[in-house]
Design a protein around this motif. Sequence first.
Motif, mmCIF file in Angstrom:
data_model
loop_
_atom_site.group_PDB
_atom_site.id
_atom_site.type_symbol
_atom_site.label_atom_id
_atom_site.label_comp_id
_atom_site.label_asym_id
_atom_site.label_seq_id
_atom_site.Cartn_x
_atom_site.Cartn_y
_atom_site.Cartn_z
ATOM 1 N N GLU A 247 0.828 -1.207 0.000
ATOM 2 C CA GLU A 247 0.000 0.000 0.000
ATOM 3 C C GLU A 247 0.860 1.254 0.000
ATOM 4 O O GLU A 247 0.542 2.237 -0.663
ATOM 5 C CB GLU A 247 -0.920 -0.005 1.230
ATOM 6 C CG GLU A 247 -2.115 -0.936 1.119
ATOM 7 C CD GLU A 247 -3.009 -0.582 -0.057
ATOM 8 O OE1 GLU A 247 -3.351 0.611 -0.212
ATOM 9 O OE2 GLU A 247 -3.356 -1.493 -0.831
ATOM 10 N N GLU A 251 0.877 4.093 -2.908
ATOM 11 C CA GLU A 251 0.537 5.486 -2.581
ATOM 12 C C GLU A 251 1.680 6.425 -2.939
ATOM 13 O O GLU A 251 1.447 7.532 -3.447
ATOM 14 C CB GLU A 251 0.205 5.596 -1.097
ATOM 15 C CG GLU A 251 -0.189 6.996 -0.628
ATOM 16 C CD GLU A 251 -1.421 7.550 -1.331
ATOM 17 O OE1 GLU A 251 -1.513 8.786 -1.455
ATOM 18 O OE2 GLU A 251 -2.292 6.760 -1.761
ATOM 19 N N GLN A 255 1.457 9.611 -5.465
ATOM 20 C CA GLN A 255 1.795 10.972 -5.048
ATOM 21 C C GLN A 255 2.847 11.588 -5.971
ATOM 22 O O GLN A 255 2.763 12.769 -6.314
ATOM 23 C CB GLN A 255 2.290 10.966 -3.599
ATOM 24 C CG GLN A 255 1.193 10.685 -2.578
ATOM 25 C CD GLN A 255 1.674 10.824 -1.144
ATOM 26 O OE1 GLN A 255 2.767 11.294 -0.880
ATOM 27 N NE2 GLN A 255 0.832 10.412 -0.198
#
Length: 409
Positions: A247, A251, A255
Motif C-alpha cells: 500500500e 501510494e 503521489q
Amino acid sequence: MSNQKQQKPTLTGQRFKTRKRDEKERFDPTQFQESIVQGLNQTGTDLEAVAKFLDSSGAKLDYRRYAETLFDILVAGGMLGKRVMDYWSSFVSTVKHSLTRACVFNKLIRRYKYLEKGFEEEIKKLLLFLKGFSESERNKLAMLTGILLANGSLSASILSSLFNDNLVKDGVSPAFAVKLFKMWINEKDINSVAASLRKVGMDNRLMELFPVNKRSYDHFSKYFTDAGLKELSDFARNQQSLGARKELQKELQEQMSQGVSFKEIIVYGKEEMKKSGISEQMVICIMWASIMGSVEWNKKEELVTEQAIKHLKQHSPLLKAFTTQGLSELTLLLRVQEYCYDNIHFMKAFQKIVLLLYKVDVLSEEAVLKWYTEAHLAKGKSVFLEQMKKFVEWLKNAEEESESEEETD
C-alpha cells in the motif's frame, strides 16, 4: 419351428428379494447409511479392513449420489443425522486415530477421484455447524482437518467456513483454528502452511477469525502466541507488514505522479513507517522502487544513464530522508546493485549512480567502502567492483590524507 415366444428369465424367490434389497441399498439414502454403518461396525478399528470395506462398497453402492451421506458418517460419525456411532467416535479419540482415519480418506479418494469435491464440501458444511458439536468432538474434527490439510487431501479454502459470523462471535472459530493449525504445522511446517494459504488467498484473511472490534495484529498475536503458535503469529505479522508495504509503494507512486511536494511525501512516508512498524531499511527499498517505477526509461543504454542521473538527482531528497542510519545506506546500495543487474540497460550506470548519491549526501564513504570490501551481492559482482575500483581508491586515499592532516595538526 415352434411358434411359441421365447420366455425371458424371471427372478423368483430369494434372488428377487436379494435384487430388491440391493436396489434399495443403492438408491435409498437410509439403506445406504445402514449399509455403511453396519460394514464399519463389522470391520472394527482395523485400518486395512475399513479401507477394504469402503473400497469394495463403492462397486455396489452409489458413492457418487450419496457422497454427502458417506462423508457425514465417516467424518462426523453421523452426528448431523443424529446417528452418533460409538465405534467411529472411539476410533478417532486420539491423534493416532486421527492420523489413521486420514489414511482411510486418502485411500478412498484416490480410489474414487470424483469424491474429492464432495469431501471438501462436506468439511465446509461441518465447520459451519461446529456449535452443534461438543468441545471434545470439535477438537477431534480440528485435528483430523489439520492432518487432511497437511497431506493435501483438502484445500485451505475450507477455512472460509470459520469466518461465519456466529462462530466468530462466540469464539468457536479461533479455538478451533488453534487445534487445526497445531496439527497442520506439526505434520508439515509453517512454510508449507503459508504456501497453502497463499495459494487460495487465505493468507491475508486470518484476522477474520475474530470479531471486527478485535481484528488487530496485537490481539491475533497474543491469542495465538499464548496458545503456543508463535510461528503463526509471526506469519500474520509478516503478512500485515507485506500488505502495508504494498500500500505504501502504491501510494508513493501515485503521489509522485500527481506532483505532490517532496516535503509532503516525506511526512507521509515517516507517518506510515511509524504506524505500520516498517523499518527504515524497508522504506528506503520501497522509496527506491517507487522513484524508479515512476518514469518510462529509455531503451538505449547510452541515453538511460543520463536520464537516470537527472531523475535521481531530482528525487534525492526523498532518498536522503530515509537513509539516516548506516544500515539504511548499505541497504540502498544493495538495492541499486540489484536493480542495475536485473535491468541490463543499467549495467554501466551503476558507478555513476553511486557517485551521484555520494555527492548529494545520500551515501557516506563508510557505506560505500563496506559495500565494496564485504557487503556486496553476488549479482554482477565482478562488473560492479571493477566499475567502483577507481572511486574506492580515491575514497581510501582521501581518508588517509585526512588522517595524516589530523596527525600533523
